[in-house]
Write a protein that holds these residues in place. Structure first.
Motif, PDB file in Angstrom:
ATOM      1  N   LYS A 258      33.935  -4.689  27.260  1.00  0.00           N
ATOM      2  CA  LYS A 258      33.254  -4.067  28.391  1.00  0.00           C
ATOM      3  C   LYS A 258      31.756  -4.194  28.159  1.00  0.00           C
ATOM      4  O   LYS A 258      31.280  -4.257  27.014  1.00  0.00           O
ATOM      5  N   ILE A 259      31.019  -4.259  29.268  1.00  0.00           N
ATOM      6  CA  ILE A 259      29.572  -4.359  29.207  1.00  0.00           C
ATOM      7  C   ILE A 259      29.014  -3.064  29.764  1.00  0.00           C
ATOM      8  O   ILE A 259      29.321  -2.692  30.905  1.00  0.00           O
ATOM      9  N   VAL A 260      28.229  -2.373  28.966  1.00  0.00           N
ATOM     10  CA  VAL A 260      27.716  -1.073  29.388  1.00  0.00           C
ATOM     11  C   VAL A 260      26.199  -1.041  29.266  1.00  0.00           C
ATOM     12  O   VAL A 260      25.601  -1.756  28.459  1.00  0.00           O
ATOM     13  N   LEU A 261      25.591  -0.204  30.084  1.00  0.00           N
ATOM     14  CA  LEU A 261      24.167   0.079  29.998  1.00  0.00           C
ATOM     15  C   LEU A 261      24.005   1.535  29.573  1.00  0.00           C
ATOM     16  O   LEU A 261      24.409   2.443  30.299  1.00  0.00           O
ATOM     17  N   GLU A 262      23.440   1.728  28.400  1.00  0.00           N
ATOM     18  CA  GLU A 262      23.190   3.074  27.901  1.00  0.00           C
ATOM     19  C   GLU A 262      21.738   3.436  28.187  1.00  0.00           C
ATOM     20  O   GLU A 262      20.812   2.711  27.806  1.00  0.00           O
TER      21      GLU A 262
ATOM     22  N   LEU B  48      28.865  -1.724  33.407  1.00  0.00           N
ATOM     23  CA  LEU B  48      28.475  -2.829  34.280  1.00  0.00           C
ATOM     24  C   LEU B  48      29.663  -3.748  34.576  1.00  0.00           C
ATOM     25  O   LEU B  48      29.789  -4.268  35.683  1.00  0.00           O
ATOM     26  N   LYS B  49      30.517  -3.932  33.587  1.00  0.00           N
ATOM     27  CA  LYS B  49      31.699  -4.793  33.762  1.00  0.00           C
ATOM     28  C   LYS B  49      32.735  -4.358  32.739  1.00  0.00           C
ATOM     29  O   LYS B  49      32.418  -4.179  31.557  1.00  0.00           O
ATOM     30  N   ASP B  50      33.958  -4.206  33.205  1.00  0.00           N
ATOM     31  CA  ASP B  50      35.023  -3.746  32.313  1.00  0.00           C
ATOM     32  C   ASP B  50      36.085  -4.822  32.169  1.00  0.00           C
ATOM     33  O   ASP B  50      36.265  -5.672  33.056  1.00  0.00           O
ATOM     34  N   ALA B  51      36.772  -4.804  31.035  1.00  0.00           N
ATOM     35  CA  ALA B  51      37.962  -5.628  30.794  1.00  0.00           C
ATOM     36  C   ALA B  51      37.704  -7.113  30.999  1.00  0.00           C
ATOM     37  O   ALA B  51      38.446  -7.803  31.692  1.00  0.00           O
ATOM     38  N   VAL B  52      36.637  -7.619  30.363  1.00  0.00           N
ATOM     39  CA  VAL B  52      36.399  -9.064  30.349  1.00  0.00           C
ATOM     40  C   VAL B  52      37.263  -9.644  29.237  1.00  0.00           C
ATOM     41  O   VAL B  52      37.124  -9.257  28.068  1.00  0.00           O
ATOM     42  N   SER B  53      38.148 -10.559  29.581  1.00  0.00           N
ATOM     43  CA  SER B  53      39.151 -11.041  28.626  1.00  0.00           C
ATOM     44  C   SER B  53      38.732 -12.372  28.008  1.00  0.00           C
ATOM     45  O   SER B  53      38.258 -13.278  28.712  1.00  0.00           O
TER      46      SER B  53
END
Length: 734
Positions: free
Chosen positions: A200-204, A212-217
């Protein structure tokens, strides 16, 4: 998935000049193919077709259209797939909006494109439209890596009939300008995954965490990158380059890929528009926002929105007068480099400028030296090295130059061109993290509001296939072979580990070199200047850039390239060259009924497609057809029957007549298949005896405007009438 409704060869329905040419050429191809029991059908991947298939709920049952791109996406994974893929529009927002408006005017009740979606419904519509922007087609179809080269007949013709090259001088002021830090190149990090997983891509931020984007495989062995471009450093760079350009007395030009890089590059383009009109945005920002101005859409859209505001227009005129002259798309019509993000595409614009001796057209309708602004350093060094090489050595001689072939890594959305779903304009300062499903932080960056962050990847199977394809091509040719990889770039360093291991395991490490793009550019130019040949083995973006750069220098165009995609599951995709000049060709047709598009790329792809079918299906008649295509193509070149650029002279339709004639004559004269020879003998005779009448009918329609019934979604009957105006020729293939 093959069934009785699946044609042997799928010929894609696309946009602009290639599609107009298909209206003339495809009926001829289908008539010839049927004699060998080969069916040639079409699938619609045009921008208009993709729009219609995306909104079935807005259309009547009669208007609804199947999702042919999705069908093709599955078809190219089948071993029997055989696709001839023509250039299609990679839509910028202005192009997408224009296509929607045209379809609406034709009675299709499509929703408007929401520039600034507010409600959930508008956000849902925007999300659907966004799937159509940029490189929406190629990543779906390219289930294999690329083998691009000039066909032997095309290269031989170019050497015997060298095109004009602009003169280079050592004192040329033309140069490339790129950022000295804060760009994608300098901020890149990369890693190869030891096991399959998701991320997952997160902005803290200080206010919390946003996903920002979840479950990129990712499968095991995937090379995963992350990087960002600093908005503050980009703006400072643009401001400085505008002032430096003015001091140098040359044209200012920006070269981006706002079509394929549909998220990042329009934003960078918008920064350039804001930098160009910085005093206007500073003084009138609120008014511009109220008028719906989005600098990412370009200066043309901005001017259309503010044209009735005298104060704003006066401010814009004052700033423009103080700026350096700008590189022009159309100086007669006042269309600048910054008018539309999709007007100046780097892989076409930079080679054309280099071929012209470093010159671009200015607002005075004269040629001048240019500052070529390419903010990111990932690939800017290629063009910088080329410009410096020609300054030092003078122009390339096409009559004696060797050739640069290309083996390109592009399968399964490899590298930057597959990064659209994982590219973000950062809303507020914080830290972006890529977190694996086991909690490992794979990559992280500290970012500021407005920064452009992206992640790209390349999977193990395509990488291994790419290296194997390079080994096969080098063995087949014996040419100098160079992997264009920079050990100082994070992503490239991961690929180099793959390359070295496989080359050593195969015992061919001594046959290959590994060089950074700048050094590889110089080495390749030195090689072809001596008349020798080389193979550039590159990633996805460089594949795109180099298969325009070198063909435009060697052949005057990239549309004549032979492009074979060996699909990883056994099928074949045969691409037909670039469509960058297609809009100008359509404009000329609509104004003068003259189409100068050259279908040579289609001819080359067609021959390969028939031979591939012969190998896959055991249809030897198809092989005879394919070999005869090559003879016909040689006839076109040898006898000067390629389309002319000028109205009143033979155009694309005339070249199709000659192609059909030479093809029929080759089939009638061959002895491998007597049945085909007997079938095509009377056709060849009819084409020969009808020459004067056919060419007369084709010439008679030129000079007056042509009505296609639309630009993005033309009327099929009107288009056929325009593109098949010879009753005599049509009757032969009725």
């Amino acid at each position: 998935m093959a069934d009785q409704n699946t044609p042997d060869i799928v010929y894609t329905k696309v946009d602009e000049a290639p599609e107009l040419a298909s209206a003339s050429l495809l009926p001829i191809i289908q008539a010839f193919a049927s004699a060998a029991g080969v069916s040639v059908g079409t699938k619609d991947i045009s921008l208009a077709g993709r729009i219609l298939s995306t909104f079935p709920e807005a259309l009547t049952p009669e208007q609804q259209q199947s999702d042919d791109l999705a069908w093709l996406g599955e078809w190219v994974k089948q071993p029997e797939a055989n696709v001839i893929k023509l250039p299609n529009i990679s839509a910028s927002v202005p192009q997408l909006v224009a296509a929607v408006k045209e379809l609406q005017a034709q009675g299709y009740a499509l929703p408007d494109y929401p520039e600034t979606p507010a409600s959930d419904a508008e956000k849902a519509v925007r999300a659907k439209y966004d799937t159509l922007k940029g490189s929406a087609v190629n990543p779906v179809l390219r289930e294999g890596n690329s083998d691009r080269r000039a066909a032997a007949a095309v290269k031989s013709f170019a050497q015997s009939n060298p095109h004009r090259m602009g003169e280079w001088t050592a004192d040329s002021k033309t140069r490339v300008a790129a950022m000295d830090g804060g760009d994608f190149f300098s901020n890149e990090v990369s890693a190869t995954l030891g096991k399959a997983g998701t991320a997952k891509i997160v902005l803290e931020t200080a206010s919390g965490e946003t996903v920002l984007k979840d479950a990129v495989s990712y499968p095991e062995g995937t090379v995963v990158d992350a990087t960002f471009m600093s908005a503050a450093k980009l703006s400072a760079f643009l401001d400085a380059e505008i002032e430096k350009t003015k001091a140098e007395g040359v044209l200012f030009s920006l070269h981006m890929k706002a079509t394929m890089m549909k998220v990042s590059d329009p934003i960078i383009f918008g920064h350039a528009v804001k930098a160009w009109l910085k005093p206007v945005f500073e003084a009138h920002g609120d008014k511009l926002a109220a008028l719906g101005v989005n600098p990412n859409s370009g200066l043309g859209d901005l001017l259309a929105r503010v044209k009735d505001d005298a104060e704003l227009m006066a401010a814009i005129d004052a700033v423009t007068a103080a700026r350096p002259p700008m590189y022009m798309v159309n100086s007669d019509k006042g269309i600048t480099n910054l008018h539309v993000p999709s007007d100046v595409i780097i892989d076409a614009s930079m080679p054309a400028l280099i071929r012209a001796g470093g010159k671009g057209w200015g607002p005075d309708n004269k040629e001048h030296d240019c500052v070529c602004v390419i903010p990111d350093n990932s690939y800017a060094p290629v063009y910088d090295a080329a410009i410096e090489f020609f300054k030092a050595n003078g122009k390339l001689n096409p009559a004696t130059a060797g050739t640069v072939q290309n083996i390109g890594l592009m399968a399964q959305k490899a590298e930057e061109y597959g990064s659209h779903p994982t590219t973000f304009e950062i809303p507020q300062a914080g830290t972006v993290k890529m977190i694996l499903d086991d909690g490992t932080v794979l990559h992280q960056h500290s970012v500021e509001a407005g920064d452009i962050w992206r992640s790209a990847s390349a999977r193990k199977a395509p990488i291994e296939d790419w290296i194997a394809l390079a080994i096969d091509r080098q063995k087949a040719t014996g040419y100098r072979a160079i992997f264009w990889l920079d050990a100082n770039r994070a992503h490239d360093a991961e690929l180099i580990a793959y390359v070295k291991a496989i080359l050593e395991a195969r015992g061919v490490a001594d046959k290959f070199e590994i060089m950074a793009p700048r050094e590889a550019t110089i080495a390749s130019l030195e090689t072809i200047t001596k008349g020798d040949n080389t193979i550039a083995i590159t990633g996805n973006v460089l594949r795109d850039y180099l298969t325009d750069l070198f063909p435009i220098l060697e052949l005057a165009t990239s549309a004549k390239m032979l492009s074979i995609v060996k699909l990883m599951n056994g099928g074949g995709l045969f691409e037909t060259g670039a469509g960058g000049s297609a809009p100008k060709h359509v404009q000329q047709l609509m104004e003068e009924n003259h189409l100068r598009w050259d279908s040579l790329g289609e001819f080359c792809a067609l021959g390969e497609s028939f031979r591939f079918l012969a190998d896959q299906a055991g249809n030897e008649k198809a092989r005879v057809l394919g070999d005869a295509v090559d003879t016909a193509t040689q006839g076109i070149l040898d006898n000067g029957h390629s389309p002319s650029r000028k109205v009143g002279e033979p155009d694309n339709r005339a070249s199709h007549y000659w192609f059909a004639r030479y093809w029929a004559e080759a089939l009638a004269g061959q002895s491998v298949d007597t049945e085909l020879a007997a079938h095509f003998a009377p056709i060849a005779k009819a084409l020969t005896t009808g020459e004067a009448e056919i060419l007369g009918e084709l010439a008679a329609v030129q000079g007056a405007p042509a009505d296609l019934g639309g630009y993005y979604h033309g009327d099929a009957a009107k288009t056929a009438e325009v593109m098949r105006p010879s009753a005599t020729l049509n009757a032969i293939f009725a």
